[in-house]
Every structure is written in C-alpha cells, then in structure tokens.
Design a protein around this motif. Structure first.
Motif, PDB file in Angstrom:
ATOM      1  N   LEU A   1       0.842  -1.215   0.000  1.00 25.50           N
ATOM      2  CA  LEU A   1       0.000   0.000   0.000  1.00 25.50           C
ATOM      3  C   LEU A   1       0.870   1.255   0.000  1.00 25.50           C
ATOM      4  O   LEU A   1       0.524   2.264  -0.614  1.00 25.50           O
ATOM      5  CB  LEU A   1      -0.926   0.011   1.223  1.00 25.50           C
ATOM      6  CG  LEU A   1      -2.167  -0.891   1.134  1.00 25.50           C
ATOM      7  CD1 LEU A   1      -2.874  -0.981   2.473  1.00 25.50           C
ATOM      8  CD2 LEU A   1      -3.133  -0.413   0.047  1.00 25.50           C
ATOM      9  N   ASN A   2       2.019   1.161   0.669  1.00 26.46           N
ATOM     10  CA  ASN A   2       2.917   2.319   0.740  1.00 26.46           C
ATOM     11  C   ASN A   2       3.925   2.376  -0.399  1.00 26.46           C
ATOM     12  O   ASN A   2       4.776   3.260  -0.419  1.00 26.46           O
ATOM     13  CB  ASN A   2       3.686   2.281   2.063  1.00 26.46           C
ATOM     14  CG  ASN A   2       2.800   2.706   3.213  1.00 26.46           C
ATOM     15  OD1 ASN A   2       2.015   3.654   3.074  1.00 26.46           O
ATOM     16  ND2 ASN A   2       2.889   1.992   4.318  1.00 26.46           N
ATOM     17  N   SER A   3       3.857   1.423  -1.315  1.00 28.86           N
ATOM     18  CA  SER A   3       4.892   1.358  -2.355  1.00 28.86           C
ATOM     19  C   SER A   3       4.614   2.374  -3.458  1.00 28.86           C
ATOM     20  O   SER A   3       3.454   2.734  -3.705  1.00 28.86           O
ATOM     21  CB  SER A   3       4.943  -0.049  -2.951  1.00 28.86           C
ATOM     22  OG  SER A   3       3.804  -0.281  -3.742  1.00 28.86           O
ATOM     23  N   LYS A   4       5.691   2.808  -4.094  1.00 29.62           N
ATOM     24  CA  LYS A   4       5.571   3.784  -5.195  1.00 29.62           C
ATOM     25  C   LYS A   4       4.649   3.314  -6.313  1.00 29.62           C
ATOM     26  O   LYS A   4       3.725   4.022  -6.695  1.00 29.62           O
ATOM     27  CB  LYS A   4       6.962   4.080  -5.761  1.00 29.62           C
ATOM     28  CG  LYS A   4       7.462   5.462  -5.421  1.00 29.62           C
ATOM     29  CD  LYS A   4       8.619   5.805  -6.339  1.00 29.62           C
ATOM     30  CE  LYS A   4       9.564   6.775  -5.650  1.00 29.62           C
ATOM     31  NZ  LYS A   4      10.895   6.764  -6.256  1.00 29.62           N
TER      32      LYS A   4
ATOM     33  N   LYS B   1      -0.198   4.214  -9.142  1.00 25.47           N
ATOM     34  CA  LYS B   1      -1.062   3.361  -9.972  1.00 25.47           C
ATOM     35  C   LYS B   1      -0.302   2.752 -11.161  1.00 25.47           C
ATOM     36  O   LYS B   1      -0.791   2.693 -12.281  1.00 25.47           O
ATOM     37  CB  LYS B   1      -2.291   4.137 -10.461  1.00 25.47           C
ATOM     38  CG  LYS B   1      -3.125   4.750  -9.335  1.00 25.47           C
ATOM     39  CD  LYS B   1      -4.585   4.855  -9.714  1.00 25.47           C
ATOM     40  CE  LYS B   1      -5.459   5.593  -8.717  1.00 25.47           C
ATOM     41  NZ  LYS B   1      -5.335   5.178  -7.302  1.00 25.47           N
ATOM     42  N   LYS B   2       0.926   2.341 -10.866  1.00 28.78           N
ATOM     43  CA  LYS B   2       1.740   1.699 -11.902  1.00 28.78           C
ATOM     44  C   LYS B   2       1.461   0.197 -11.995  1.00 28.78           C
ATOM     45  O   LYS B   2       1.744  -0.427 -13.007  1.00 28.78           O
ATOM     46  CB  LYS B   2       3.238   1.917 -11.613  1.00 28.78           C
ATOM     47  CG  LYS B   2       3.704   3.329 -11.907  1.00 28.78           C
ATOM     48  CD  LYS B   2       4.206   3.445 -13.350  1.00 28.78           C
ATOM     49  CE  LYS B   2       4.161   4.869 -13.895  1.00 28.78           C
ATOM     50  NZ  LYS B   2       5.009   5.814 -13.170  1.00 28.78           N
TER      51      LYS B   2
ATOM     52  N   ILE C   1      -3.509  -2.268  -5.399  1.00 24.62           N
ATOM     53  CA  ILE C   1      -3.995  -2.822  -4.127  1.00 24.62           C
ATOM     54  C   ILE C   1      -4.800  -1.753  -3.405  1.00 24.62           C
ATOM     55  O   ILE C   1      -4.301  -0.648  -3.154  1.00 24.62           O
ATOM     56  CB  ILE C   1      -2.806  -3.246  -3.235  1.00 24.62           C
ATOM     57  CG1 ILE C   1      -1.910  -4.241  -3.949  1.00 24.62           C
ATOM     58  CG2 ILE C   1      -3.301  -3.757  -1.887  1.00 24.62           C
ATOM     59  CD1 ILE C   1      -2.234  -5.681  -3.762  1.00 24.62           C
ATOM     60  N   GLU C   2      -6.048  -2.084  -3.091  1.00 24.56           N
ATOM     61  CA  GLU C   2      -6.903  -1.097  -2.413  1.00 24.56           C
ATOM     62  C   GLU C   2      -6.956  -1.371  -0.907  1.00 24.56           C
ATOM     63  O   GLU C   2      -6.891  -0.444  -0.105  1.00 24.56           O
ATOM     64  CB  GLU C   2      -8.341  -1.156  -2.969  1.00 24.56           C
ATOM     65  CG  GLU C   2      -8.443  -1.066  -4.491  1.00 24.56           C
ATOM     66  CD  GLU C   2      -8.483   0.365  -4.994  1.00 24.56           C
ATOM     67  OE1 GLU C   2      -8.419   1.284  -4.163  1.00 24.56           O
ATOM     68  OE2 GLU C   2      -8.566   0.556  -6.234  1.00 24.56           O
ATOM     69  N   ASP C   3      -7.118  -2.657  -0.550  1.00 24.85           N
ATOM     70  CA  ASP C   3      -7.378  -3.011   0.847  1.00 24.85           C
ATOM     71  C   ASP C   3      -6.722  -4.313   1.216  1.00 24.85           C
ATOM     72  O   ASP C   3      -6.364  -5.103   0.355  1.00 24.85           O
ATOM     73  CB  ASP C   3      -8.892  -3.275   1.048  1.00 24.85           C
ATOM     74  CG  ASP C   3      -9.699  -2.016   0.939  1.00 24.85           C
ATOM     75  OD1 ASP C   3      -9.372  -1.069   1.646  1.00 24.85           O
ATOM     76  OD2 ASP C   3     -10.639  -2.013   0.110  1.00 24.85           O
TER      77      ASP C   3
ATOM     78  N   ASP D   1      -6.140 -10.321  -3.413  1.00 30.27           N
ATOM     79  CA  ASP D   1      -5.282 -11.416  -3.826  1.00 30.27           C
ATOM     80  C   ASP D   1      -4.032 -10.811  -4.467  1.00 30.27           C
ATOM     81  O   ASP D   1      -4.138  -9.833  -5.212  1.00 30.27           O
ATOM     82  CB  ASP D   1      -6.019 -12.312  -4.829  1.00 30.27           C
ATOM     83  CG  ASP D   1      -5.446 -13.717  -4.846  1.00 30.27           C
ATOM     84  OD1 ASP D   1      -4.418 -13.962  -4.177  1.00 30.27           O
ATOM     85  OD2 ASP D   1      -6.030 -14.581  -5.533  1.00 30.27           O
ATOM     86  N   LEU D   2      -2.884 -11.370  -4.170  1.00 30.50           N
ATOM     87  CA  LEU D   2      -1.657 -10.808  -4.730  1.00 30.50           C
ATOM     88  C   LEU D   2      -1.424 -11.342  -6.140  1.00 30.50           C
ATOM     89  O   LEU D   2      -1.546 -12.535  -6.391  1.00 30.50           O
ATOM     90  CB  LEU D   2      -0.461 -11.144  -3.845  1.00 30.50           C
ATOM     91  CG  LEU D   2      -0.527 -10.620  -2.412  1.00 30.50           C
ATOM     92  CD1 LEU D   2       0.778 -10.895  -1.689  1.00 30.50           C
ATOM     93  CD2 LEU D   2      -0.839  -9.129  -2.387  1.00 30.50           C
TER      94      LEU D   2
END
Ligand code: 4AD
Ligand code: MG
Length: 478
Positions: A328-331, A336-337, A342-344, A348-349
């Motif tokens: 969530l904290n990733s660039k 939105k790359k 990931i929203e929440d 699923d990864l």
C-alpha cells in the motif's frame, strides 16, 4: 561397438593414448577433417580428427551437421586450442545421415520461439542440452533430499474424482461417446455409464492423498504430473506440470517453511556443484540476451551469483498483512503503476506484487504467511483471528510464487464448516475426513512447482522452454 565411451568420461579422465569408440551427432565438420561431436553427456563437444587420406569421399560427404556417427581411434592430448583431448580417428562410420538441405538445426543462432516449434529436435542444441541435463539433476537432488530425510515417496493417482484445490480447473477423463452422451432423467450426464461409474478428472494436486499417507507414514512426498485447465497464457503457467508435494505429520507451519527453504537451497547447491559448465553456458546466454536491454532492466547479478545469493541468506518471512502494508505504501501502488492496484487488506496478490516484494523491496526470496481465508483453499488451518489461515507462499526473484503450502486444518468440526463455506459436499470427502476422525494430528505440507524451479535455476524466461513438450492453451504437439 561395445567399447563406446561417452564424451563426458573422456574429458573427465586424464588418461591418454588409448583406443576408444565415440558415438554422437555432428555439430560441425571443418576442412573435411575436424568433427565437433556431441553426445549430450556434457555441454562440450569432442573433436574427432578424420584421417582424410584414408576415408572414402562418399563417407566424408555424408558427415554433415546433425548426422549420427561412430568413430574409432586413439584418444590423444590435443594440440589445438579449445580442447584438452581429441580423437585421431582410424575409422568413421556414418550411422544416420542428416540432409543439410533439410536439417533445420544449422550451426547458427536460432530463436527460442523457432526451437519451440521443433521441440523434437531442440534437445540437440547447447541451450536445451544444458536445460535438460539440469532438469534431470534437479529431480535427482529432490529425491535424494527426501530420501536422506526419511520421507517415503508416495505415488498418488493421476486419474481422480476429487478437485483437491477446489478451483475447478480440471481436465475431464471419460470414455463416454461424445457424439451420444448418456443422460439421466433430469437431463444431467449419466456418469454411471462412464468407465469409472463416476465423473473423473486428471489430478490438480496429490495433496489430499498425500495427507492420508502422512497420517500413517509420518513423512511422505509426491513427485508427479499435475494438470490444470486454467486459461493462463503466461510464461509461468503450464496446463501439464510436475509438482513435488511433501506432507509431514506432527509438523506446523514453521516446520513447513524450514523444510521448503532447506529443499530449495539443497537443490540449488547441488546444481552449482555438479553443473558448472551448463550453468556457465546459460549464464553467458543470459548476459548476451540482456545486452539488448536498457541498463536499468538488466539483472544486477549473473545467473550463478543469483543462485549463490539465494543460498547465502535466510529467506525473508513475513505475514500477508505486513506485505499488504508494504505494498500500500509502495511507489508503484501509489502512482497506480501496478496493473492491479492494491486497495485493501484482503486483495489477492498478483505476480507483479509478489515480484515487487522480492525484487524491489527485500531483494531476496520471501515467504508470506497467514493469508486471508477467502483467497486460500479450504484445507488450510484457520488462525485464532478467524480471518486468516496458516498458509505460506514462497516468492522467488523473476518467478513470483514457486511454492504454495500450509498447515492443514486437523480439527474435524472446523474443517467441516470450512467445506460448507466452499460448498464442498462432505459426503464425497468421507475418506479425507476419516483422517480427522481417527487419530488426527497437526500436519503440514507444500507444493513446489518443478518447472518454476527449473526456470529459476536455468535462468530461462519462459516455462515452455524448461519442459520437453509443453502443454498450454492451444498447444499439445508431439
Ligand atoms: O499453490 P498451488 O496451487 O498448491 C497446491 O496445489 C497445493 N495442493 C500444494 C500443497 O500444499 N501440497 O500449487 C503449488 C505450486 C505453485 O506454487 C507453483 O509453483 C506451481 O505449483 N504451479 C504451477 N506451475 C506451472 N504451471 C501452473 N499452471 C501451475 N500452477 C501451480
Ligand atoms: Mg498457490
């Protein structure tokens, strides 16, 4: 000729001045004199020096790239560059010709895509020779690892009535006449008339049967083909792949992760020790390929450095929830790359997220644990939080998920309610539930995708290039 000796043996020994016979396939033939011969026993070719004066011109003419030959002569130390030994041949026999006008594998660089189309001949290239020698050794090392640890190799069925993963990605097995399918009164297919008197499919996993074995033999593993009719046209998926599935009684998730990490390291170490030549070749192949790429897309490590790097440190272990925070904290997520942002918690990864964690964030293999119960299979042990299960996935650089496993739900009542959540009819699974009724105990296991491991060790980019005859949507050649 019974005194045939393989090229690998000649090169490994320091014996000289003895008579021997070599057999193999001609790679090149220079000046009507020098044959570079391959017999597949090792990467190197072997130089056979033909006695030009005493060999008939018809024979010389038939020594072409791809032809099978036998050569008898004396093994001597070589004066030429590039090889330590060669054969001064007294007699060369062409066993099988290969018409140079028609033989597709000429001594030049062929693309992997082209070679995939002629997969029946690609074993004869250096690249595929190296890959399939390694594939063999990886399989061998896996069996050796489990044997040393006292695991019993269990052969689980290939035709089965169960969908172990509950994902419904199964190939059906039937002998019913597809032009005239017998129906019941309600219009459904009458599988009573089918070969097994029931509906059957090719196995997607041997896990459930392996669990039955583990709850008696303690430690078992399967190593067999598995089949998934998922419509995944990716470089990581096959419709037919091989899976290794150990299952241990009296073991929890930590034991499971330890076993998987030990196994992966054992096999990688084995290959580094036994396959220097093949790995060096594949490493250089990769370096050449990467020269076409911009600097920032090239891998920072060579193939063997990457393999060694995996051995040198513990895999990073963290929970799914911790991983979600990182993502969530990733660039790429914030900008939105990612294709799937990931929203929440609960998402699923995808492979892009797994690879971000491994390649960008931790820069080493990662084990994620304790996934949300909704995105994992019914048989995984429910944690006390009621939301997550004792699952673990091992993520590898360049690959993403290489291992998927879990501690199993050994409590009958919890398992039954989980099966209800997944709409899995208990009456079809009585045999599985019996293990929880009679002498149930903590147990755990995992599945290692064999081709994904071969992909990682060989440094190849496409899973279709590490199995002899790949099956994927639209393709079942050979
Ligand atoms: O994660 P999966 O689906 O797990 C199972 O099947 C469990 N029953 C394993 C167990 O706990 N005994 O698959 C396990 C591994 C994956 O991590 C991946 O490496 C590989 O199998 N795999 C595939 N490899 C190639 N092509 C496919 N279509 C694959 N699907 C899974
Ligand atoms: Mg999985």
């Amino acid at each position: 000729m019974s005194d045939r000796i393989k090229i690998k043996e000649i090169l490994a020994s320091d014996k000289v001045d003895y008579t021997a016979t070599v057999k193999g396939w001609v790679r090149t033939f220079r000046n009507d004199q020098f044959i570079a011969l391959s017999d597949g026993s090792c990467l190197k070719t072997f130089q056979v020096v033909v006695d030009r004066e005493n060999t008939a011109p018809e024979v010389l003419k038939r020594i072409t790239t791809g032809a099978a030959i036998a050569a008898k002569g004396t093994i001597v130390a070589s004066q030429g560059k590039g090889q330590s030994y060669e054969m001064q041949a007294e007699h060369v026999e062409v066993l099988g010709v290969a018409d140079p006008e028609k033989y597709p594998l000429q001594p030049k660089k062929h693309s992997l895509e082209f070679l995939r189309e002629i997969a029946h001949l690609r074993f004869r290239t250096n690249t595929f020779g190296a890959i399939f020698r390694l594939r063999h050794s990886i399989a061998f090392a896996i069996h050796q690892f489990f044997n040393e640890k006292g695991f019993v190799y269990l052969h689980t069925p290939i035709i089965t009535g169960s969908d172990a993963e509950g994902a419904g990605e199964m190939f059906q097995v039937t002998t019913l006449d597809l032009e005239n399918i017998p129906k019941q009164e309600d219009g459904n297919v009458d599988f009573k008339k089918d070969f097994f008197s029931k509906q059957t499919n090719l196995t997607v996993s041997g896990q459930l049967e392996a669990e039955l074995g583990a709850l008696a033999l303690s430690d078992v593993y399967t190593f067999g083909p598995t089949f998934r009719a998922e419509n995944s046209n990716t470089s990581r998926h096959l419709a037919e792949f091989w899976m290794i599935e150990p299952e241990m009684a009296f073991a929890d998730l930590d034991d499971d992760m330890d076993l998987a990490e030990d196994l992966l390291k054992y096999v990688i170490k084995y290959c580094l020790e036994k396959h220097q030549d093949d790995l060096e070749f594949l490493e250089n192949r990769l370096l050449n390929e990467e020269k076409q790429k911009p600097q920032n897309e090239r891998s920072p490590m060579s193939l063997r450095e990457k393999l060694q790097f995996c051995l040198d440190q513990p895999f990073e272990r963290l929970t799914y929830s911790e991983a979600i925070k990182i993502l969530l904290n990733s660039k790429p997520n914030k900008k939105k790359k990612f294709q799937f942002v990931i929203e929440d918690w609960g998402a699923d990864l995808q492979s892009e997220h797994e690879r971000y964690l491994v390649e960008k964030h931790f820069k080493k293999p990662v084990i994620l644990t304790d996934y949300p119960k909704e995105i994992k299979a019914f048989y995984m042990k429910l944690n006390d939080d009621g939301k997550t299960v004792r699952a673990m996935d091992i993520l590898f650089p360049g690959i993403g998920e290489i291992v998927g496993g879990s501690q199993r739900e050994e409590r009958l009542d919890v398992l039954l309610s989980r099966m209800e959540d997944f709409d899995i009819p208990a009456h079809e699974m009585e045999w599985f539930l019996d293990t929880r009724r009679f002498g149930t105990c903590e147990h755990a296991g995992f599945g290692l995708g064999f081709e994904r491991l071969v992909l990682f060790i060989t440094g190849m980019a496409n899973i279709r290039d590490v199995i002899p005859f790949p099956r994927y949507p639209g393709a079942a050649e050979f």
